[in-house]
Design a protein around this motif. Structure first.
Motif, PDB file in Angstrom:
ATOM      1  N   ASN A 130       0.820  -1.219   0.000  1.00 19.38           N
ATOM      2  CA  ASN A 130       0.000   0.000   0.000  1.00 19.38           C
ATOM      3  C   ASN A 130       0.851   1.265   0.000  1.00 19.38           C
ATOM      4  O   ASN A 130       0.478   2.275  -0.583  1.00 19.38           O
ATOM      5  N   VAL A 131       2.036   1.184   0.621  1.00 21.82           N
ATOM      6  CA  VAL A 131       2.949   2.331   0.565  1.00 21.82           C
ATOM      7  C   VAL A 131       3.372   2.561  -0.880  1.00 21.82           C
ATOM      8  O   VAL A 131       3.378   3.681  -1.392  1.00 21.82           O
ATOM      9  N   PHE A 132       3.677   1.475  -1.519  1.00 27.06           N
ATOM     10  CA  PHE A 132       4.081   1.473  -2.929  1.00 27.06           C
ATOM     11  C   PHE A 132       2.988   2.081  -3.805  1.00 27.06           C
ATOM     12  O   PHE A 132       3.237   2.880  -4.699  1.00 27.06           O
ATOM     13  N   SER A 133       1.728   1.720  -3.541  1.00 30.15           N
ATOM     14  CA  SER A 133       0.630   2.242  -4.361  1.00 30.15           C
ATOM     15  C   SER A 133       0.496   3.737  -4.227  1.00 30.15           C
ATOM     16  O   SER A 133       0.310   4.444  -5.214  1.00 30.15           O
ATOM     17  N   ILE A 134       0.607   4.230  -3.005  1.00 35.37           N
ATOM     18  CA  ILE A 134       0.495   5.676  -2.810  1.00 35.37           C
ATOM     19  C   ILE A 134       1.630   6.382  -3.538  1.00 35.37           C
ATOM     20  O   ILE A 134       1.434   7.401  -4.200  1.00 35.37           O
TER      21      ILE A 134
END
Lengths: 251, 572
Positions: free
Chosen positions: B542-546
């Motif tokens: 999810n960090v990657f997606s943001i």
């Protein structure tokens, strides 16, 4: 046999020196000071001679302000047995140093006196030669190899001269000044640094040694060399020829 | 609108590009077809076949590229501006990314060249083969692109024009500085246009009171150090590559280096940057203020973004004053536990004067002594298991020396150190540093080197080295050194030749191990091409997606870590 080594505290070789704004000398405030590289080599040679069993003691001598003691401590940490500090403020030119060394030689009576060929701050290359003259001892300067012969009481010195190498045979006691290729000085190891703390540094003043420090020389001015001008990239052969002809006047 | 999103991914198909030493120039059509036939690259999504093919490809690459190459290649290690790669597949644990040239990117034509010549002038548009060869190959000689054009802009305005044009033409670019990066981020993957910042090397201003330096991104780090030296200041970072690496690259990679333990990371020292975004917009965040709490501090996104969000063109950096008393000790410890305790003691007893704490193990020492010229062992001959370099920088020589000597003697008395030397002048200090800084160079000389840069908890750090040695046995030498003060291990596995079997033993084990200990798979080198795929070992999805959303919003075209197939999905 005792060996005496003279070491000088100078601006560190790797520091970019700056001339003082009033042109009276080089900036030495807040600048790293270390042992003169040639003096390191001299001390290393003395230590090697001692380690080979041909000398009993190595005494390191330094002259100058109180901070010279730091340089002496480095010398002791490398392995010198004792230190001597001649406290003198003000400029010390080679002749004064040679006279002080002569007085110390009379006190300590070493069989060999080893110095660096020159100091990197003044580049005089005079002290070794002067002290040999004052003591009337033979001298082997710019030594790149030193071989001691204890029985015959002499030393073979290879000197680096313009034409190549010259080998001299000197009777002891003698003065040797060291050149760059003589050896690679050792590092000060922690155990030796520890031992050095308990080694003795004796202090003298010029008055103690009955030497009067008067100088007949005075530094008038110190300036930087002219800055190198940047190169110019020419755009064509014609322009090059034109510049060679009209600006550099070489063709 | 579609066009914009389309251009958003600038990575494209690599094929036999890296394999053939002589076949540097590829036409798009041959690339596409050769690829599939020559190496059996399979373009399926989620196929595990890619693992095999990648490894084989990389194996062949290295075989060709390794060895006595170009002596003109700089021989220093370090970091550079990175450009990373979008991936067709998300292959965890693969040796290198499986990359394919995105057919959406255009190829150069003569109109483009004329346009660039119009903007930059004839001299700064380079198509000369020899110069391109240098620009296309990274320092480790592991990665080689096939770019046909090298541009050297001299100002932000020129870069802005170039990028705007490339954006409109859908041409991929890679920003390049000193090309000293170690993860393949500074060289093209395929035929991207190389934008090299070396000509932007002016110092713009320097404030002697605050120590704030403003300069262009192409300034070489060592030149900045020399300049600051005359002003009585120093750069807050120092690395082995300083003779070639450029400050723009350092900032884009968030370079760490030898002095991080004292001066902190670039996130703390960089006060402002000027960047050019992919569409040509210039973002002026070149503040020269120590404190500025007016909204989100976007410059931090660019520091460490490896060129994926924009090209850094100017940097404003806080420089510490030069202190006169620098001392360096080279020590030997008998085991890793002593090294750790020494670090704790050093931080406490040396406190504010500690400026570097590095370690290397006995295999590393062996390597450097045997393979690097003019290096002598600072310690008297007798092998120890660990060596530590401690540097102190203070304002009072006598005080520093006393503190350091007291600390070292105490450490020796309690058995933390088995031996050590103290540098007595600057030349001795430089020769001690040569031992540590020359390791990368020495590793390249002995053959193939698998290099890993990991952040790990200090207590566990060396366990990885030991486990790796057990795994590999006699087939490879595992060499360890690093910035122990920051918990950063440089793990290098040296083999005579690149070998897929050995690689299979190393990866993904090393990444999994790191992930298990919540470490970072890239402490300071960045992701580049080498580890773009492995980001998930250290960052959650999810960090990657943001992060990717942010990148989309900046409408970047430069390069992307991100999975291209997702991008392709969004377009349709």
């Amino acid at each position: 046999m005792k060996i005496m080594v003279a070491i000088k505290r100078v601006v560190d070789y790797a520091v970019k020196i700056r001339v003082k704004p009033d042109k009276s000398g080089v900036e030495t405030q807040n600048v790293k000071m270390s042992m003169n590289p040639f003096c390191e080599i001299a001390l290393e040679e003395a230590l090697r001679i001692k380690e080979s069993g041909m000398a009993s003691e190595v005494v390191a001598v330094s002259m100058g302000p109180a901070q010279c003691v730091d340089t002496l401590r480095t010398g002791l940490a490398m392995g010198a047995d004792r230190g001597i500090h001649v406290e003198a403020t003000g400029a010390l030119f080679p002749l004064s140093v040679a006279k002080l060394l002569r007085a110390l030689v009379e006190v300590e009576k070493p069989g060999l006196l080893i110095l660096g060929k020159q100091a990197i701050d003044d580049d005089c290359n005079q002290t070794g030669q002067m002290i040999a003259g004052l003591l009337n001892w033979p001298q082997g300067t710019f030594a790149s190899k030193v071989v001691l012969d204890k029985e015959k009481h002499e030393v073979m010195v290879d000197r680096e001269i313009d034409g190549g190498l010259e080998t001299l045979c000197l009777d002891l006691p003698a003065v040797i000044t060291t050149d760059l290729r003589l050896n690679q000085p050792r590092y000060a190891t922690l155990p030796n640094i520890m031992k050095a703390k308990s080694k003795v540094i004796k202090k003298f003043t010029p008055q103690d040694l009955n030497v009067e420090i008067k100088s007949d020389m005075e530094v008038v001015q110190v300036t930087e060399p002219p800055k190198r001008k940047a190169g110019v990239i020419v755009s064509s052969v014609d322009e090059l020829v034109d510049k060679l002809k009209n600006e550099a006047h070489v063709i | 609108m579609m066009m914009e999103k389309w251009r958003a991914s600038r990575r494209f198909l690599r094929c036999s590009a890296a394999v053939s030493l002589f076949d540097r120039i590829l036409t798009p059509t041959s690339a596409n077809s050769a690829c599939n036939s020559a190496f059996g690259f399979v373009n399926h999504r989620g196929s595990q076949l890619c693992n095999e093919n990648q490894k084989r490809k990389i194996g062949t690459c290295f075989h060709f590229l390794r060895g006595d190459r170009d002596t003109t290649l700089r021989t220093s290690m370090g970091t550079g501006i990175g450009s990373t790669v979008g991936l067709q597949h998300r292959c965890f644990g693969s040796a290198a990314s499986k990359v394919q040239r995105n057919p959406l990117f255009s190829t150069l034509n003569s109109d483009d060249i004329s346009y660039f010549k119009g903007v930059l002038g004839e001299k700064n548009v380079i198509q000369d083969e020899d110069k391109l060869m240098i620009a296309n190959t990274d320092w480790m000689r592991k990665y080689r692109g096939s770019s046909k054009l090298l541009l050297q802009p001299r100002s932000t305005e020129e870069i802005s024009q170039i990028l705007r044009y490339c954006n409109s033409r859908c041409l991929a670019v890679v920003p390049q500085g000193g090309n000293t990066g170690l993860v393949g981020g500074s060289v093209p993957v395929f035929d991207e246009v190389v934008i090299n910042l070396s000509l932007m090397n002016n110092v713009i201003s320097f404030d002697k009171v605050s120590g704030i330096l403003v300069c262009e991104a192409g300034c070489i780090l060592e030149n900045l150090m020399t300049y600051l030296d005359t002003q009585g200041f120093i750069m807050p970072l120092d690395l082995g590559a300083k003779g070639s690496c450029q400050i723009g690259g350092n900032v884009s990679t968030n370079a760490g280096g030898l002095r991080l333990v004292r001066y902190g990371s670039l996130h703390g020292n960089v006060l402002g940057v000027e960047v050019v975004l992919a569409n040509g917009d210039v973002l002026d965040m070149l503040g020269a203020l120590r404190k500025d709490n007016t909204g989100y501090d976007l410059k931090h996104l660019f520091i460490g973004s490896e060129g994926s969000l924009g090209i850094v063109t100017k940097v404003s950096i806080l420089t510490p004053p030069q202190l006169s008393a620098v001392n360096l000790a080279f020590l030997a410890c008998k085991d890793y536990y002593s090294c750790q305790k020494l670090l704790v003691e050093a931080k406490r007893k040396l406190g504010e004067i500690l400026s570097a704490f590095e370690f290397l193990d006995n295999l590393a020492m062996d390597l450097v002594l045997n393979h690097l010229e003019g290096v002598r062992n600072p310690l008297p001959p007798s092998m120890h298991d660990f060596y530590v370099l401690i540097e102190t920088t203070g304002s009072d020589e006598a005080h520093s020396k006393e503190k350091l000597e007291a600390f070292l003697l105490h450490a020796m008395e309690v058995g933390l150190i088995s031996d050590g030397v103290l540098a007595q002048d600057i030349n001795q200090a430089l020769s001690f540093w040569r031992v540590r800084e020359g390791l990368s160079e020495a590793l390249l000389k002995v053959g193939a080197c698998y290099k890993y840069d990991l952040s790990l908890p200090i207590e566990k750090l060396y366990n990885l080295v030991q486990e790796m040695r057990e795994r590999l046995g006699a087939s490879a030498k595992v060499i360890a050194y690093g910035h122990l003060g920051d918990g950063n291990l440089h793990l290098n596995i040296s083999t005579p030749q690149y070998d897929d079997k050995i690689l299979a033993q190393i990866e993904p084990f090393v990444y999994e191990w790191t992930s298990m200990h919540r470490g970072s798979i890239s402490a300071e080198h960045g992701l580049g091409l080498m580890k773009a795929n492995e980001i998930f070992y250290s960052k959650s999805t999810n960090v990657f997606s943001i992060a990717r959303e942010m990148q989309n919003n900046l409408d970047t075209d430069l390069c992307t870590y991100w999975n291209m197939e997702v991008r392709a999905k969004r377009l349709s």
